[in-house]
Design an enzyme around this catalytic site. Sequence first.
Site, PDB file in Angstrom:
ATOM      1  N   SER A  74     -20.405 -63.850   0.939  1.00 36.92           N
ATOM      2  CA  SER A  74     -20.359 -62.354   0.629  1.00 36.92           C
ATOM      3  C   SER A  74     -21.551 -61.846   1.475  1.00 36.92           C
ATOM      4  O   SER A  74     -21.737 -62.037   2.526  1.00 36.92           O
ATOM      5  CB  SER A  74     -20.485 -61.865  -0.904  1.00 36.92           C
ATOM      6  OG  SER A  74     -20.065 -60.727  -1.053  1.00 36.92           O
ATOM      7  N   ASP A 104      -8.496 -60.424  -1.723  1.00 37.85           N
ATOM      8  CA  ASP A 104      -9.947 -60.027  -2.278  1.00 37.85           C
ATOM      9  C   ASP A 104     -10.476 -58.718  -2.371  1.00 37.85           C
ATOM     10  O   ASP A 104     -10.175 -57.913  -1.386  1.00 37.85           O
ATOM     11  CB  ASP A 104     -10.556 -60.746  -0.934  1.00 37.85           C
ATOM     12  CG  ASP A 104     -12.391 -60.739  -1.121  1.00 37.85           C
ATOM     13  OD1 ASP A 104     -12.739 -60.073  -1.919  1.00 37.85           O
ATOM     14  OD2 ASP A 104     -12.984 -61.521  -0.291  1.00 37.85           O
ATOM     15  N   HIS A 141     -12.446 -63.354  -4.583  1.00 32.14           N
ATOM     16  CA  HIS A 141     -13.933 -63.243  -3.758  1.00 32.14           C
ATOM     17  C   HIS A 141     -14.765 -64.645  -3.526  1.00 32.14           C
ATOM     18  O   HIS A 141     -15.741 -64.695  -2.891  1.00 32.14           O
ATOM     19  CB  HIS A 141     -14.531 -61.682  -4.110  1.00 32.14           C
ATOM     20  CG  HIS A 141     -15.485 -61.506  -3.226  1.00 32.14           C
ATOM     21  ND1 HIS A 141     -15.534 -61.376  -1.688  1.00 32.14           N
ATOM     22  CD2 HIS A 141     -16.814 -61.216  -3.409  1.00 32.14           C
ATOM     23  CE1 HIS A 141     -16.289 -61.075  -1.320  1.00 32.14           C
ATOM     24  NE2 HIS A 141     -17.569 -61.198  -2.125  1.00 32.14           N
TER      25      HIS A 141
END
Length: 267
Positions: free
Chosen positions: A94, A216, A244
């Site tokens: 991320s 996601d 995610h």
Amino acid sequence: MSIKQRNHVTVLGNGEKTIVFAHGFGCDQTVWNRIGPAFEKDYRIVLFDYTGSGRSDKSLYSSERYSSLDGYALDLVEIADEMNLSDVIFVGHSVSSMIGAIASIQRPHLMDRLIMIGPSPHYMNDGDYKGGFEREDINELLDMMELNYKEWAKYLAPVVMKNEERPELASNFERTLSENDPVIARRFAEVTFTSDLRDRLAQVSVPTLILQTREDAISPIEVGEYVHEHIKGSEFVLMNARGHNPHISDPEETIQVIRDYLNGDRK
């Protein structure tokens, strides 16, 4: 205090080549518990917590230093300097994907390869660019964090994890989010979700692999494709995993895709 103590650096494995695993927003190094052991035999594994996260020394958190992702990239650079790391394989999840990108630009010899899991250079929609969120969405998220952090964690966890048929994933992730300092977490969230690093993608010169999951809610497929298009020579993999956090929900697939890339087995 050493940098290793500040960021609670953990070293595993005995390989000559080093893999650095970097956690995303709201998390800590324990999110790699099902990934790291798969590589210990062949690599040295370095895990850490960003200042303000996990078991780092939160007294050393500075709202000024960490008002941009460059401050978090400095954590990474300082860890590398203290440990004499170079030519590492960096795996960032991320926001750590972009933190890693910043560090790779600042220190060209720091990384040999950059592996991004669910990256996003900008989370907000902007004209033809579809980041996934409107500014109002981000403001509501930040307000919720400030008003009732525990309720925010309870709301966000299932959205991030998906995999509704496995509710324990959301419950465990909610617990991880809830362990953060609410004030520091909100500041990190604001920096994460308001940053715009699209112009830095073209500066990344490290061989890069982009791992994108399906469904996601944080970094849509279009964003992963955008990153791929703007980092020259990068490779893109659309995983079967949903949500995610594939390193948590689908560690086997995550391990296999990374291993294939490192072994040159990608087709």
